[in-house]
Design a protein around this motif. Sequence first.
Motif, PDB file in Angstrom:
ATOM      1  N   ARG A  24      -6.368 -13.255   4.154  1.00  0.00           N
ATOM      2  CA  ARG A  24      -6.674 -14.548   3.551  1.00  0.00           C
ATOM      3  C   ARG A  24      -5.846 -15.605   4.285  1.00  0.00           C
ATOM      4  N   PRO A  25      -6.218 -16.871   4.182  1.00  0.00           N
ATOM      5  CA  PRO A  25      -5.407 -17.917   4.807  1.00  0.00           C
ATOM      6  C   PRO A  25      -3.958 -17.845   4.355  1.00  0.00           C
ATOM      7  N   GLU A  26      -3.038 -18.108   5.280  1.00  0.00           N
ATOM      8  CA  GLU A  26      -1.602 -18.119   5.014  1.00  0.00           C
ATOM      9  C   GLU A  26      -1.070 -16.742   4.644  1.00  0.00           C
ATOM     10  N   SER A  27      -1.766 -15.690   5.028  1.00  0.00           N
ATOM     11  CA  SER A  27      -1.310 -14.333   4.746  1.00  0.00           C
ATOM     12  C   SER A  27      -1.486 -13.474   5.985  1.00  0.00           C
ATOM     13  N   SER A  28      -0.478 -12.667   6.319  1.00  0.00           N
ATOM     14  CA  SER A  28      -0.583 -11.773   7.462  1.00  0.00           C
ATOM     15  C   SER A  28      -1.329 -10.508   7.093  1.00  0.00           C
ATOM     16  N   GLY A  29      -1.519 -10.259   5.793  1.00  0.00           N
ATOM     17  CA  GLY A  29      -2.224  -9.064   5.368  1.00  0.00           C
ATOM     18  C   GLY A  29      -1.386  -7.805   5.433  1.00  0.00           C
ATOM     19  N   LEU A  30      -0.070  -7.960   5.464  1.00  0.00           N
ATOM     20  CA  LEU A  30       0.801  -6.799   5.599  1.00  0.00           C
ATOM     21  C   LEU A  30       0.669  -5.867   4.402  1.00  0.00           C
ATOM     22  N   GLY A  31       0.452  -6.426   3.222  1.00  0.00           N
ATOM     23  CA  GLY A  31       0.277  -5.595   2.038  1.00  0.00           C
ATOM     24  C   GLY A  31      -0.956  -4.721   2.129  1.00  0.00           C
ATOM     25  N   ILE A  32      -2.026  -5.237   2.752  1.00  0.00           N
ATOM     26  CA  ILE A  32      -3.238  -4.455   2.931  1.00  0.00           C
ATOM     27  C   ILE A  32      -3.019  -3.381   3.982  1.00  0.00           C
ATOM     28  N   TYR A  33      -2.252  -3.704   5.007  1.00  0.00           N
ATOM     29  CA  TYR A  33      -1.895  -2.689   6.011  1.00  0.00           C
ATOM     30  C   TYR A  33      -1.168  -1.521   5.340  1.00  0.00           C
ATOM     31  N   VAL A  34      -0.181  -1.853   4.506  1.00  0.00           N
ATOM     32  CA  VAL A  34       0.586  -0.817   3.807  1.00  0.00           C
ATOM     33  C   VAL A  34      -0.343   0.016   2.923  1.00  0.00           C
ATOM     34  N   ALA A  35      -1.248  -0.650   2.222  1.00  0.00           N
ATOM     35  CA  ALA A  35      -2.194   0.059   1.360  1.00  0.00           C
ATOM     36  C   ALA A  35      -3.028   1.040   2.170  1.00  0.00           C
ATOM     37  N   ASN A  36      -3.449   0.626   3.353  1.00  0.00           N
ATOM     38  CA  ASN A  36      -4.242   1.494   4.209  1.00  0.00           C
ATOM     39  C   ASN A  36      -3.441   2.725   4.633  1.00  0.00           C
ATOM     40  N   GLN A  37      -2.185   2.531   5.016  1.00  0.00           N
ATOM     41  CA  GLN A  37      -1.335   3.646   5.429  1.00  0.00           C
ATOM     42  C   GLN A  37      -1.115   4.630   4.278  1.00  0.00           C
ATOM     43  N   PHE A  38      -0.865   4.085   3.091  1.00  0.00           N
ATOM     44  CA  PHE A  38      -0.628   4.934   1.930  1.00  0.00           C
ATOM     45  C   PHE A  38      -1.880   5.739   1.576  1.00  0.00           C
ATOM     46  N   ALA A  39      -3.040   5.084   1.627  1.00  0.00           N
ATOM     47  CA  ALA A  39      -4.290   5.762   1.274  1.00  0.00           C
ATOM     48  C   ALA A  39      -4.583   6.909   2.227  1.00  0.00           C
ATOM     49  N   ARG A  40      -4.420   6.681   3.512  1.00  0.00           N
ATOM     50  CA  ARG A  40      -4.715   7.715   4.496  1.00  0.00           C
ATOM     51  C   ARG A  40      -3.746   8.881   4.386  1.00  0.00           C
ATOM     52  N   ALA A  41      -2.514   8.601   3.990  1.00  0.00           N
ATOM     53  CA  ALA A  41      -1.540   9.670   3.802  1.00  0.00           C
ATOM     54  C   ALA A  41      -1.931  10.592   2.657  1.00  0.00           C
ATOM     55  N   MET A  42      -2.792  10.087   1.752  1.00  0.00           N
ATOM     56  CA  MET A  42      -3.248  10.879   0.607  1.00  0.00           C
ATOM     57  C   MET A  42      -4.696  11.340   0.782  1.00  0.00           C
ATOM     58  N   ASN A  43      -5.217  11.242   2.017  1.00  0.00           N
ATOM     59  CA  ASN A  43      -6.609  11.610   2.307  1.00  0.00           C
ATOM     60  C   ASN A  43      -7.605  10.702   1.588  1.00  0.00           C
ATOM     61  N   GLY A  44      -7.192   9.466   1.356  1.00  0.00           N
ATOM     62  CA  GLY A  44      -8.068   8.482   0.736  1.00  0.00           C
ATOM     63  C   GLY A  44      -8.444   7.399   1.721  1.00  0.00           C
ATOM     64  N   ARG A  45      -9.049   6.337   1.256  1.00  0.00           N
ATOM     65  CA  ARG A  45      -9.458   5.231   2.114  1.00  0.00           C
ATOM     66  C   ARG A  45      -9.552   3.960   1.291  1.00  0.00           C
ATOM     67  N   ILE A  46      -9.342   2.829   1.975  1.00  0.00           N
ATOM     68  CA  ILE A  46      -9.479   1.543   1.308  1.00  0.00           C
ATOM     69  C   ILE A  46     -10.678   0.811   1.885  1.00  0.00           C
ATOM     70  N   GLY A  47     -11.162  -0.178   1.154  1.00  0.00           N
ATOM     71  CA  GLY A  47     -12.302  -0.942   1.617  1.00  0.00           C
ATOM     72  C   GLY A  47     -12.338  -2.323   0.999  1.00  0.00           C
ATOM     73  N   LEU A  48     -13.278  -3.117   1.448  1.00  0.00           N
ATOM     74  CA  LEU A  48     -13.394  -4.505   1.030  1.00  0.00           C
ATOM     75  C   LEU A  48     -14.861  -4.854   0.813  1.00  0.00           C
ATOM     76  N   ILE A  49     -15.146  -5.553  -0.264  1.00  0.00           N
ATOM     77  CA  ILE A  49     -16.501  -6.019  -0.556  1.00  0.00           C
ATOM     78  C   ILE A  49     -16.464  -7.535  -0.739  1.00  0.00           C
ATOM     79  N   ARG A  50     -17.376  -8.215  -0.082  1.00  0.00           N
ATOM     80  CA  ARG A  50     -17.467  -9.673  -0.174  1.00  0.00           C
ATOM     81  C   ARG A  50     -18.433 -10.067  -1.278  1.00  0.00           C
ATOM     82  N   HIS A  51     -18.029 -11.067  -2.087  1.00  0.00           N
ATOM     83  CA  HIS A  51     -18.889 -11.624  -3.123  1.00  0.00           C
ATOM     84  C   HIS A  51     -19.035 -13.124  -2.885  1.00  0.00           C
ATOM     85  N   ARG A  52     -19.962 -13.731  -3.581  1.00  0.00           N
ATOM     86  CA  ARG A  52     -20.113 -15.182  -3.474  1.00  0.00           C
ATOM     87  C   ARG A  52     -18.897 -15.913  -4.031  1.00  0.00           C
ATOM     88  N   ASP A  53     -18.214 -15.268  -4.959  1.00  0.00           N
ATOM     89  CA  ASP A  53     -17.089 -15.920  -5.622  1.00  0.00           C
ATOM     90  C   ASP A  53     -15.844 -15.051  -5.595  1.00  0.00           C
TER      91      ASP A  53
END
Length: 238
Positions: free
Chosen positions: A192-221
Amino acid sequence: MAGKEWSDADFGGLPSVLVAAHELKTPLALIRQLALLLDDDLTSSADKTQIQQRIIRTSEQALQLTIDLANSANLTPSLFPLEPVNPLALCQQVAMETKFNAMLYGRKVSWPKSSRNSQLILANRTLLGRILANFLNNALAYTEDGSEIKVSVKATKDAVRMSVRDFGPMMSLKEYRLLLDEMETRKTVRTRPESSGLGIYVANQFARAMNGRIGLIRHRDGLTFYVEMPISRQLSLI
């Protein structure tokens, strides 16, 4: 639009020092500014109370981010073992842990109700809790006033999806595709603007370590960030 899934390659391994420094510089600068306001004689007592609460919230988030980064560099099974986890019970735990933060933002969060028949997943409770907390912190920052953040848990055939839906500013299709393109070409991990997205990076690393995955869905709002974890085939010990 269908969800977008990421892998380690999308993020190019560990985040650069520049990205990490950017993410930590912002809260430290904010804490300094707020501390200066506390010493200002023109600041009212009521404002000083709010400033103190904001300093506490900001410092706790920055501290947790450094802990998350340290953990993401050493995700060994011995430190973060997998076990059967009730996703609805975990939601209740995260709700309690983030209740104060939501109050400071003035946001309402809708959480799924507990159920004895909830499908168990195979995960590490600490790592999965941090994933949800990171998604929620992002939603708290960008959800518009008067809108409710929705946390949901939905079981599929082989996995359980835990989602955090925010109602922030509308993101155009062009911006959404650019965001995904930037991630896939390793230019940035911004979300998002003004964010490096580091928290999402961490979430991705944690998910993969547990054999999971993260994702993103776009909405109008707004956006929905989600994590999918495999269903546990073990019997619960609870």
